[in-house]
Design an enzyme around this catalytic site. Structure first.
Site, PDB file in Angstrom:
ATOM      1  N   ASP A   1     -27.519  41.006  11.512  1.00  0.00           N
ATOM      2  CA  ASP A   1     -28.911  41.150  11.500  1.00  0.00           C
ATOM      3  C   ASP A   1     -29.674  40.813  10.135  1.00  0.00           C
ATOM      4  O   ASP A   1     -30.477  41.408   9.837  1.00  0.00           O
ATOM      5  CB  ASP A   1     -29.341  42.774  11.873  1.00  0.00           C
ATOM      6  CG  ASP A   1     -28.813  43.138  13.171  1.00  0.00           C
ATOM      7  OD1 ASP A   1     -29.041  42.269  14.042  1.00  0.00           O
ATOM      8  OD2 ASP A   1     -28.526  44.484  13.424  1.00  0.00           O
TER       9      ASP A   1
ATOM     10  N   GLY B   1     -30.395  37.640   9.768  1.00  0.00           N
ATOM     11  CA  GLY B   1     -31.235  36.590  10.338  1.00  0.00           C
ATOM     12  C   GLY B   1     -30.613  35.230  10.442  1.00  0.00           C
ATOM     13  O   GLY B   1     -31.166  34.310  10.344  1.00  0.00           O
ATOM     14  N   LYS B   2     -29.270  35.277  10.670  1.00  0.00           N
ATOM     15  CA  LYS B   2     -28.568  34.069  10.717  1.00  0.00           C
ATOM     16  C   LYS B   2     -28.966  33.155  12.112  1.00  0.00           C
ATOM     17  O   LYS B   2     -29.126  31.976  11.919  1.00  0.00           O
ATOM     18  CB  LYS B   2     -27.035  34.412  11.212  1.00  0.00           C
ATOM     19  CG  LYS B   2     -25.965  33.477  11.135  1.00  0.00           C
ATOM     20  CD  LYS B   2     -24.627  33.853  11.211  1.00  0.00           C
ATOM     21  CE  LYS B   2     -24.350  34.694  12.628  1.00  0.00           C
ATOM     22  NZ  LYS B   2     -24.542  36.406  12.434  1.00  0.00           N
TER      23      LYS B   2
ATOM     24  N   TYR C   1     -31.919  33.567  13.628  1.00  0.00           N
ATOM     25  CA  TYR C   1     -33.311  32.865  13.335  1.00  0.00           C
ATOM     26  C   TYR C   1     -33.534  31.867  12.342  1.00  0.00           C
ATOM     27  O   TYR C   1     -34.213  30.909  12.726  1.00  0.00           O
ATOM     28  CB  TYR C   1     -34.069  34.467  12.549  1.00  0.00           C
ATOM     29  CG  TYR C   1     -35.489  34.164  12.229  1.00  0.00           C
ATOM     30  CD1 TYR C   1     -36.513  34.145  13.109  1.00  0.00           C
ATOM     31  CD2 TYR C   1     -35.986  34.196  11.088  1.00  0.00           C
ATOM     32  CE1 TYR C   1     -37.846  33.972  12.789  1.00  0.00           C
ATOM     33  CE2 TYR C   1     -37.176  33.887  10.652  1.00  0.00           C
ATOM     34  CZ  TYR C   1     -38.189  33.661  11.375  1.00  0.00           C
ATOM     35  OH  TYR C   1     -39.627  33.364  11.309  1.00  0.00           O
TER      36      TYR C   1
ATOM     37  N   LYS D   1     -21.973  27.809  19.421  1.00  0.00           N
ATOM     38  CA  LYS D   1     -21.579  29.083  19.063  1.00  0.00           C
ATOM     39  C   LYS D   1     -20.409  29.589  19.860  1.00  0.00           C
ATOM     40  O   LYS D   1     -20.450  29.502  20.968  1.00  0.00           O
ATOM     41  CB  LYS D   1     -22.751  30.071  19.181  1.00  0.00           C
ATOM     42  CG  LYS D   1     -22.275  31.747  18.578  1.00  0.00           C
ATOM     43  CD  LYS D   1     -23.483  32.503  18.468  1.00  0.00           C
ATOM     44  CE  LYS D   1     -22.891  33.696  17.725  1.00  0.00           C
ATOM     45  NZ  LYS D   1     -24.146  34.626  17.294  1.00  0.00           N
TER      46      LYS D   1
ATOM     47  N   GLY E   1     -21.740  31.279  13.480  1.00  0.00           N
ATOM     48  CA  GLY E   1     -20.763  32.205  13.550  1.00  0.00           C
ATOM     49  C   GLY E   1     -21.210  33.724  14.214  1.00  0.00           C
ATOM     50  O   GLY E   1     -22.297  33.734  14.811  1.00  0.00           O
TER      51      GLY E   1
ATOM     52  N   GLY F   1     -22.016  37.645  13.556  1.00  0.00           N
ATOM     53  CA  GLY F   1     -21.824  38.634  12.287  1.00  0.00           C
ATOM     54  C   GLY F   1     -21.753  38.027  10.888  1.00  0.00           C
ATOM     55  O   GLY F   1     -22.236  36.687  10.722  1.00  0.00           O
TER      56      GLY F   1
ATOM     57  N   ASN G   1     -33.319  34.846   3.311  1.00  0.00           N
ATOM     58  CA  ASN G   1     -34.229  34.993   4.361  1.00  0.00           C
ATOM     59  C   ASN G   1     -35.280  36.533   4.094  1.00  0.00           C
ATOM     60  O   ASN G   1     -34.937  37.127   2.733  1.00  0.00           O
ATOM     61  CB  ASN G   1     -33.561  35.569   5.446  1.00  0.00           C
ATOM     62  CG  ASN G   1     -34.502  35.746   6.910  1.00  0.00           C
ATOM     63  OD1 ASN G   1     -35.592  35.126   6.824  1.00  0.00           O
ATOM     64  ND2 ASN G   1     -33.965  36.494   7.807  1.00  0.00           N
TER      65      ASN G   1
END
Length: 221
Positions: A13, A15-16, A18, A38, A113, A115, A176
C-alpha cells in the site's frame, strides 16, 4: 525484446500500482509502445477490481487481462498463502513464458511486483519463488516506489541494500505522496540519495508524476 523495468516498493500500500499506472500513462501519452505484466495478483474477486485492470484503464492498454497477469487469487494474502489455499501455485516457467509473449508486442514493459521486495510468491515443498527470483529470471532492472513521509529513510535504504545483496540492479526511486515545501520530505529525498547513491528519479505530488524526462529512457536500461 522490449526494454523493461521491474517496479517494487518499500512495502504494501505504498502506491506501487498507482505509480505504475502514472508511468504507463505518461509513456503512452508520449506515443511510446508500453506494456504491463504482473506475475501474481491476490485479493481480487473480480478482474475489474485488480491492480492490472487499474493500470490497463489508466493508460488505455490494449492487451487482455490474461496476457497481463498469470496468476490471480481471491484471498487478500501474500501470493504464496493465497496460492496454497486456492490450490493454484505459480510456476516460474509459466511466468517467464507469459512475460516473453507480452514482451514481444511492446517496446517498453512495466513488470509490477507484489507487496515489498521480500514477498514469497510460492512457498511449498516443490518450489520456492520470491520476487527476486522473478527479477533474475526476467533479467531486468528495478525501480523502487517509496512513501515520501516519516520512516521512509529506513524502509528505502533497507530495500535498496537488500536488493544489492541479491545482486539486483536498482535504477532509481520514486517518492509517492510528496509535498512541496515540506522540509521532512525534502530531507528524506536528500538522505536516501546520499546514503545509498541511488537517485530519486521522480516524485508524485497530488496525483501528478514529476519525472525528469531525461530519466525516462535510462530508467529501462
Amino acid at each position: 525484446m522490449a526494454k523493461a523495468i521491474f517496479i517494487t516498493a518499500t512495502g504494501t500500500d505504498i502506491g506501487k500500482t498507482y505509480v505504475s499506472g502514472l508511468i504507463a500513462k505518461h509513456m503512452k501519452d508520449k506515443g511510446l509502445n508500453i506494456g504491463y505484466y504482473k506475475a501474481a495478483l491476490s485479493g481480487s474477486l473480480d478482474i475489474t477490481d485488480s491492480d492490472a485492470w487499474y493500470v490497463k484503464q489508466q493508460a488505455d492498454l490494449l492487451d487482455s487481462y490474461d496476457e497481463m497477469v498469470s496468476y490471480t487469487y481471491k484471498h487478500a494474502y501474500s501470493p504464496h498463502l493465497a496460492a496454497q489455499i486456492e490450490g493454484n501455485p505459480p510456476d516460474i516457467k509459466v511466468i517467464k513464458n507469459a512475460y516473453e509473449n507480452i514482451n514481444k508486442k511492446h517496446d517498453y514493459m512495466i513488470v509490477e511486483g507484489s507487496g515489498g521486495i521480500i514477498c514469497p510468491i510460492r512457498y511449498d515443498n516443490n518450489q520456492k519463488i520470491f520476487l527476486e527470483d522473478i527479477i533474475k529470471e526476467l533479467n531486468i532492472p528495478s525501480l523502487i516506489i517509496a512513501d515520501a513521509g516519516l520512516g521512509t529513510i529506513n524502509s528505502a535504504v533497507l530495500t535498496i541494500e537488500y536488493m544489492r545483496s541479491k545482486n539486483l540492479k536498482v535504477n532509481g526511486v520514486i517518492l509517492n505522496r510528496f509535498e512541496m515545501a515540506n522540509e521532512m520530505h525534502d530531507d528524506n529525498k536528500k538522505m536516501i540519495e546520499e546514503m545509498t547513491g541511488v537517485k530519486i528519479i521522480g516524485i508524485v505530488i497530488d496525483g501528478i508524476l514529476k519525472l525528469d524526462e531525461k530519466n525516462i529512457e535510462t530508467l529501462f536500461e
